[in-house]
Design a protein around this motif. Sequence first.
Motif, PDB file in Angstrom:
ATOM      1  N   MET A 183       0.839  -1.193   0.000  1.00  0.00           N
ATOM      2  CA  MET A 183       0.000   0.000   0.000  1.00  0.00           C
ATOM      3  C   MET A 183       0.879   1.250   0.000  1.00  0.00           C
ATOM      4  N   ASN A 184       0.636   2.145  -0.949  1.00  0.00           N
ATOM      5  CA  ASN A 184       1.396   3.386  -1.010  1.00  0.00           C
ATOM      6  C   ASN A 184       0.911   4.373   0.052  1.00  0.00           C
ATOM      7  N   LYS A 185       1.798   5.296   0.409  1.00  0.00           N
ATOM      8  CA  LYS A 185       1.421   6.325   1.357  1.00  0.00           C
ATOM      9  C   LYS A 185       0.669   7.436   0.629  1.00  0.00           C
ATOM     10  N   LEU A 186      -0.019   8.221   1.401  1.00  0.00           N
ATOM     11  CA  LEU A 186      -0.789   9.334   0.867  1.00  0.00           C
ATOM     12  C   LEU A 186       0.141  10.483   0.509  1.00  0.00           C
ATOM     13  N   LYS A 187      -0.067  11.072  -0.664  1.00  0.00           N
ATOM     14  CA  LYS A 187       0.753  12.207  -1.075  1.00  0.00           C
ATOM     15  C   LYS A 187       0.429  13.423  -0.211  1.00  0.00           C
ATOM     16  N   THR A 188       1.470  14.129   0.187  1.00  0.00           N
ATOM     17  CA  THR A 188       1.295  15.237   1.134  1.00  0.00           C
ATOM     18  C   THR A 188       0.708  16.495   0.494  1.00  0.00           C
ATOM     19  N   ALA A 189       0.598  16.519  -0.835  1.00  0.00           N
ATOM     20  CA  ALA A 189       0.039  17.696  -1.513  1.00  0.00           C
ATOM     21  C   ALA A 189      -1.484  17.692  -1.492  1.00  0.00           C
ATOM     22  N   ILE A 190      -2.071  16.815  -0.718  1.00  0.00           N
ATOM     23  CA  ILE A 190      -3.528  16.711  -0.659  1.00  0.00           C
ATOM     24  C   ILE A 190      -4.137  17.972  -0.050  1.00  0.00           C
ATOM     25  N   ARG A 191      -5.269  18.381  -0.598  1.00  0.00           N
ATOM     26  CA  ARG A 191      -5.938  19.592  -0.126  1.00  0.00           C
ATOM     27  C   ARG A 191      -6.778  19.301   1.117  1.00  0.00           C
ATOM     28  N   ASN A 192      -7.147  20.365   1.795  1.00  0.00           N
ATOM     29  CA  ASN A 192      -7.918  20.216   3.033  1.00  0.00           C
ATOM     30  C   ASN A 192      -9.225  19.454   2.813  1.00  0.00           C
ATOM     31  N   ALA A 193      -9.977  19.855   1.798  1.00  0.00           N
ATOM     32  CA  ALA A 193     -11.257  19.192   1.535  1.00  0.00           C
ATOM     33  C   ALA A 193     -11.048  17.739   1.137  1.00  0.00           C
ATOM     34  N   GLU A 194      -9.957  17.467   0.424  1.00  0.00           N
ATOM     35  CA  GLU A 194      -9.673  16.104  -0.012  1.00  0.00           C
ATOM     36  C   GLU A 194      -9.307  15.214   1.166  1.00  0.00           C
ATOM     37  N   VAL A 195      -8.472  15.724   2.065  1.00  0.00           N
ATOM     38  CA  VAL A 195      -8.061  14.911   3.210  1.00  0.00           C
ATOM     39  C   VAL A 195      -9.236  14.716   4.169  1.00  0.00           C
ATOM     40  N   ASP A 196     -10.130  15.694   4.195  1.00  0.00           N
ATOM     41  CA  ASP A 196     -11.340  15.560   5.005  1.00  0.00           C
ATOM     42  C   ASP A 196     -12.214  14.450   4.447  1.00  0.00           C
ATOM     43  N   GLY A 197     -12.411  14.465   3.131  1.00  0.00           N
ATOM     44  CA  GLY A 197     -13.212  13.421   2.500  1.00  0.00           C
ATOM     45  C   GLY A 197     -12.590  12.047   2.620  1.00  0.00           C
ATOM     46  N   LEU A 198     -11.262  11.987   2.482  1.00  0.00           N
ATOM     47  CA  LEU A 198     -10.552  10.713   2.601  1.00  0.00           C
ATOM     48  C   LEU A 198     -10.693  10.144   3.999  1.00  0.00           C
ATOM     49  N   SER A 199     -10.482  10.966   5.006  1.00  0.00           N
ATOM     50  CA  SER A 199     -10.590  10.487   6.384  1.00  0.00           C
ATOM     51  C   SER A 199     -12.006  10.024   6.695  1.00  0.00           C
ATOM     52  N   ASP A 200     -12.992  10.738   6.171  1.00  0.00           N
ATOM     53  CA  ASP A 200     -14.386  10.326   6.371  1.00  0.00           C
ATOM     54  C   ASP A 200     -14.647   8.950   5.753  1.00  0.00           C
ATOM     55  N   SER A 201     -14.097   8.730   4.561  1.00  0.00           N
ATOM     56  CA  SER A 201     -14.289   7.445   3.876  1.00  0.00           C
ATOM     57  C   SER A 201     -13.633   6.306   4.638  1.00  0.00           C
ATOM     58  N   ILE A 202     -12.426   6.545   5.127  1.00  0.00           N
ATOM     59  CA  ILE A 202     -11.719   5.511   5.894  1.00  0.00           C
ATOM     60  C   ILE A 202     -12.498   5.163   7.154  1.00  0.00           C
ATOM     61  N   ILE A 203     -13.015   6.183   7.810  1.00  0.00           N
ATOM     62  CA  ILE A 203     -13.781   5.966   9.043  1.00  0.00           C
ATOM     63  C   ILE A 203     -15.064   5.189   8.753  1.00  0.00           C
ATOM     64  N   ARG A 204     -15.760   5.540   7.670  1.00  0.00           N
ATOM     65  CA  ARG A 204     -16.991   4.817   7.309  1.00  0.00           C
ATOM     66  C   ARG A 204     -16.692   3.345   7.018  1.00  0.00           C
ATOM     67  N   ASN A 205     -15.623   3.097   6.286  1.00  0.00           N
ATOM     68  CA  ASN A 205     -15.248   1.716   5.973  1.00  0.00           C
ATOM     69  C   ASN A 205     -14.914   0.927   7.235  1.00  0.00           C
ATOM     70  N   TYR A 206     -14.254   1.578   8.153  1.00  0.00           N
ATOM     71  CA  TYR A 206     -13.893   0.921   9.416  1.00  0.00           C
ATOM     72  C   TYR A 206     -15.145   0.563  10.213  1.00  0.00           C
ATOM     73  N   LYS A 207     -16.082   1.482  10.265  1.00  0.00           N
ATOM     74  CA  LYS A 207     -17.279   1.269  11.081  1.00  0.00           C
ATOM     75  C   LYS A 207     -18.220   0.209  10.501  1.00  0.00           C
TER      76      LYS A 207
END
Length: 238
Positions: free
Chosen positions: A1-25
């Motif tokens: 698994m590759n790491k997340l690129k650090t150039a990610i925007r605020n809205a993008e990282v917010d959406g990504l974290s939300d998706s990861i959390i939903r998948n976990y739950k």
Amino acid sequence: MNKLKTAIRNAEVDGLSDSIIRNYKTDEKAQADPFLKPTLEELETLSAKITTAILQDKTLSTLDSADSARDEAVKTLGTVLAAYAVFPIASKKELSAPLKAIYDKYAKAGITSANYTSESSMIESMLQDFAADSVADNIKGLEGVAEAIASIRTAQDEFTKANDEYVKASSNKGVPASSFNKPIVSLINDKLVPYLNAMAIAGNANCLDFAKSVEAEINRANEAISKRGKKAGAKASE
């Protein structure tokens, strides 16, 4: 698994974290993993904070726009009254005099350049002055003045609404969304990704499905970042 690129925007990282959390739950096996539980709880906390901060940034922008709109409404009334002050028909000019006097009083006080609170106070006071019975006939006798005053009322109400939304979004007051971007990226890259990679090697069945979902989300985000970078590079070379 590759790491997340650090150039990610605020809205993008917010959406990504939300998706990861939903998948976990929705993954009971992953929820049974002792390492993932505190890690995802930390991610959820950070995700909630950046969501609130982004909302605050957006509501501040909306508030600025609402302030500009009410400034324009006030200036429009001033333009209308200034035109009547030099109107070639004496009766119109006479009707405008007391109205322009009211407007000029607030214009000289800096109604469109004052801070938000002071401007709101002056606008409400000015509208009260224009609502006085003593100038009702003056307003009726001048086409466009009543409409201009009504526009100020509408713009002020919209500003008040925008200000209320801004206050609601200010639980992280003074903390920009960008302050939470790096901690989220760090948590994903330095804790979550290495652990899931290790569990994949170890064959930990509890984490396999979750790891695949996280990998898919990260790949999707990285692809969007790469495409954005290519577009920026193409424009720079034009």
